[in-house]
Design an enzyme around this catalytic site. Structure first.
Site, PDB file in Angstrom:
ATOM      1  N   HIS B 134       1.122  -1.300   0.171  1.00  0.00           N
ATOM      2  CA  HIS B 134      -0.163  -0.140   0.315  1.00  0.00           C
ATOM      3  C   HIS B 134       0.856   0.884   0.128  1.00  0.00           C
ATOM      4  CE1 HIS B 134      -3.091   3.176   1.739  1.00  0.00           C
ATOM      5  NE2 HIS B 134      -3.922   1.546   1.375  1.00  0.00           N
ATOM      6  N   ASP B 211       2.531  -4.548   8.132  1.00  0.00           N
ATOM      7  CA  ASP B 211       1.476  -4.103   7.564  1.00  0.00           C
ATOM      8  C   ASP B 211       0.562  -4.799   7.683  1.00  0.00           C
ATOM      9  OD1 ASP B 211      -0.735  -2.981   6.828  1.00  0.00           O
ATOM     10  OD2 ASP B 211       0.545  -1.926   5.308  1.00  0.00           O
ATOM     11  N   GLN B 214      -4.540  -5.317   6.480  1.00  0.00           N
ATOM     12  CA  GLN B 214      -5.539  -6.366   5.914  1.00  0.00           C
ATOM     13  C   GLN B 214      -5.729  -7.451   7.042  1.00  0.00           C
ATOM     14  OE1 GLN B 214      -7.455  -4.973   3.578  1.00  0.00           O
ATOM     15  NE2 GLN B 214      -7.331  -3.052   3.259  1.00  0.00           N
ATOM     16  N   LYS B 237     -10.609  -0.782  10.886  1.00  0.00           N
ATOM     17  CA  LYS B 237     -10.479  -2.195   9.875  1.00  0.00           C
ATOM     18  C   LYS B 237     -10.774  -3.461  11.035  1.00  0.00           C
ATOM     19  CE  LYS B 237      -6.761  -0.343   6.198  1.00  0.00           C
ATOM     20  NZ  LYS B 237      -8.706   0.047   5.202  1.00  0.00           N
ATOM     21  N   CYS B 375      -4.758   2.301  -3.850  1.00  0.00           N
ATOM     22  CA  CYS B 375      -3.793   2.807  -2.702  1.00  0.00           C
ATOM     23  C   CYS B 375      -2.315   2.091  -2.851  1.00  0.00           C
ATOM     24  CB  CYS B 375      -3.326   3.283  -2.154  1.00  0.00           C
ATOM     25  SG  CYS B 375      -5.122   4.675  -1.683  1.00  0.00           S
TER      26      CYS B 375
END
Lengths: 141, 417
Positions: B134, B211, B214, B237, B375
């Site tokens: 991202h 990261d 997700q 999220k 993104c």
């Protein structure tokens, strides 16, 4: 001779009044997109690009007999359909009229969401660019 | 996979109807049709318990934290610090002081880039990210690498959306300081082999930031078991509020890093001659934080923690398999990202159609998906496409949502010809 901007807008609003279902409206937009006269390939370049997050728009203008002639294109067909409507309303009009136009038809045919800044599809920037072009030509005259 | 091979939806261990009733927004209509919400990768919906917690905080508990002797301030401070404990337990952080509140994953990564990067990166040092990152796991590193004259290297990938681990090995040198990769790709759904990435990076003497924005909506993690040096994720999220996120870090790293921003709460003693800084976690939390965000996030974690983890993951796996098989049956539809190990995220394109057009026609049918580059422009450049349509699922989605998606795509495909 072209009608006034508002007369054309009213025509468009009437046409869309016949559509009860969302599908009919979008099928019509897709059809308009397909029929939009092709932009001269020379103008489908970075100098004419109006960038958008989702879809890209290319816009070219020239002044002919005191009226602005717009041609435009997009990589997305629904965006092209809406461009076709904008070109129909604003092309072959006087620069001052373009700069001052109140584009109420977008709202009345239920396509406002496509011209909201959040849509990020280049159309908002396209409308702003068309107005600026109108202003610039009006200043030159 | 053939549709006939997909097992029947399990309803015994995972009561999808009951779960859906916990999320008030799922019963609303969009464009005159029941909402089919498949944009969970962008943000998740919130259970009633999170909404009630936010409401109750502003109704009964609101006060500024860490500085009031009055009752409400102490109630708010306790709730906020309890939230940190809840979050620390959820990811199995050794101590809650290693769990820093941020505005989201983006700020968490910027915090590390700015604070750790400025302290540790020197000319000639190297950083590694991957092709599928991202923008928020690319741009902060580009900025700090430019400032510190360090080099940013990129792990290549294969067409199905898996990282090239041999190439990764080749990128690691004695100058590699940090590897920063997505645990799960937001565009492709690929679950990256993070244990292997961490093992190889550590062997080379480099740190690893994951990261996890997700990943956490789809799985439980244990930061100690993973061995990540930093782990970042976003509250919104994982069924919590927007504007709050978490940076977990190893204690000795966080201790050695200079503060990120200056202001209230992050200081020990201020004079015009010299200021000394507060201890962890407050050293990194200047200013009044998003108090209700932290408390709301803990409420979301309480909600997901109460679910049967095996059942919830089996349900999402069922959704992914069912949707993958149904989408593959649509003529001209190509899935972008077919890694062997995927979370319930499916990017696709219809042959000859712009993703924006497909997404617009899905929206008209009440199906919320994301279209565009997500993104991840370098990833789109890799595939040579302007974008994709992305359907991203959460545990509250059902096979009926998949059916609605498939019907809507078929209709859009007919209309676009």
């Amino acid at each position: 001779m072209n009608g006034t901007i508002n007369a054309i807008q009213d025509e468009v609003v009437e046409e869309f009044g016949f559509f009860d279902r969302w599908m009919d409206k979008y099928e019509y937009l897709i059809d308009l997109g397909r029929k939009l006269p092709l932009i001269d390939a020379a103008y489908r370049d970075s100098a004419h690009l109006i960038p958008g997050c989702q879809s890209q728009v290319w816009l070219h203008s020239e002044l002919e007999g005191g009226r602005v002639r717009f041609t435009a294109d997009s990589d997305a067909i629904i965006t092209k359909g809406i461009i076709a409507l904008l070109v129909r309303v604003l092309s072959d009009q006087k620069p001052g009229d373009i700069a001052a136009a109140d584009l109420y038809f977008i709202d009345r045919i239920g396509l406002r969401e496509h011209l909201s800044p959040t849509r990020s599809n280049g159309l908002v920037n396209m409308v702003n660019r068309m107005r600026t072009i109108g202003e610039e030509y009006a200043r030159l005259n | 996979m053939n549709q006939a091979t997909v097992p029947m939806e399990s309803s015994v261990t995972f009561d999808i109807d009951r779960i859906r009733r916990d999320f008030p927004i799922l019963s609303r209509e969009v464009n005159g049709r029941p909402l089919v919400y498949l944009d969970n990768g962008a943000t998740s919906q919130k259970p009633r318990s999170v909404i009630d917690t936010i409401d109750r905080y502003y109704t009964d508990e609101n006060a500024n934290i860490h500085r009031g002797v009055h009752h409400l301030s102490q109630v708010a401070t306790q709730a906020y610090e309890d939230a940190r404990e809840t979050i620390a337990r959820w990811i199995n952080a050794p101590a809650s002081r290693q769990v820093l509140f941020t505005r989201g994953t983006t700020e968490a990564i910027n915090l590390v880039a700015s604070s750790w990067g400025r302290d540790v990166l020197f000319p000639g040092d190297e950083m590694v990210v991957s092709t599928m990152e991202h923008h928020s796991n690319i741009v902060p590193w580009q900025m700090i690498c430019e400032e510190r004259c360090a080099k940013l290297k990129v792990i290549p990938m294969s067409g199905n959306g898996e990282l090239d681990m041999d190439a990764f090995e080749g990128l690691l040198t004695e100058r590699t300081r940090l590897v920063s990769v997505a645990h799960v790709s937001n565009t492709l759904g690929t679950i990256n082999p993070v244990r292997e990435i961490i093992a190889r990076a550590h062997e080379a003497g480099a740190l690893v930031l994951l990261d996890g924005a997700q990943a956490l909506p789809h799985m439980r993690i244990d930061v100690q078991e993973l061995g990540a040096d930093f782990y970042a994720f976003s509250g919104h999220k994982v069924f919590g509020p927007t504007g709050v996120g978490i940076l977990y870090g190893r204690e000795e790293l966080l201790d050695s890093m200079p503060p990120y921003q200056g202001g209230g709460d992050m200081i020990e003693k201020v004079t015009f001659e010299r200021t000394t800084y507060n201890t962890l976690p407050h050293k990194f939390e200047a200013g009044t934080p998003n108090i209700v965000g932290g408390i709301g996030l803990a409420a979301a974690i309480d909600y997901v923690s109460a679910m049967d983890q095996a059942a919830f993951m089996a349900h999402e796996k069922d959704l992914l398999d069912y949707a993958t098989s149904a989408l593959c049956d649509i003529p001209g539809l190509g899935i972008v990202g077919t890694a062997a190990d995927k979370a319930s995220v499916i990017s696709f394109n219809l042959e000859g159609q712009h993703p924006f057009d497909v997404g617009t026609l899905l929206d008209q049918q009440g199906v919320a998906v994301r279209t565009g580059h997500h993104c991840t422009q370098p990833l789109m450049d890799y595939y040579g496409i302007p974008g994709t349509v992305r359907a991203s699922f959460a545990f509250y989605n059902s096979r009926a949502d998949v059916d609605a998606l498939v019907n809507a795509i078929r209709r859009a495909a007919d209309m676009l010809g």
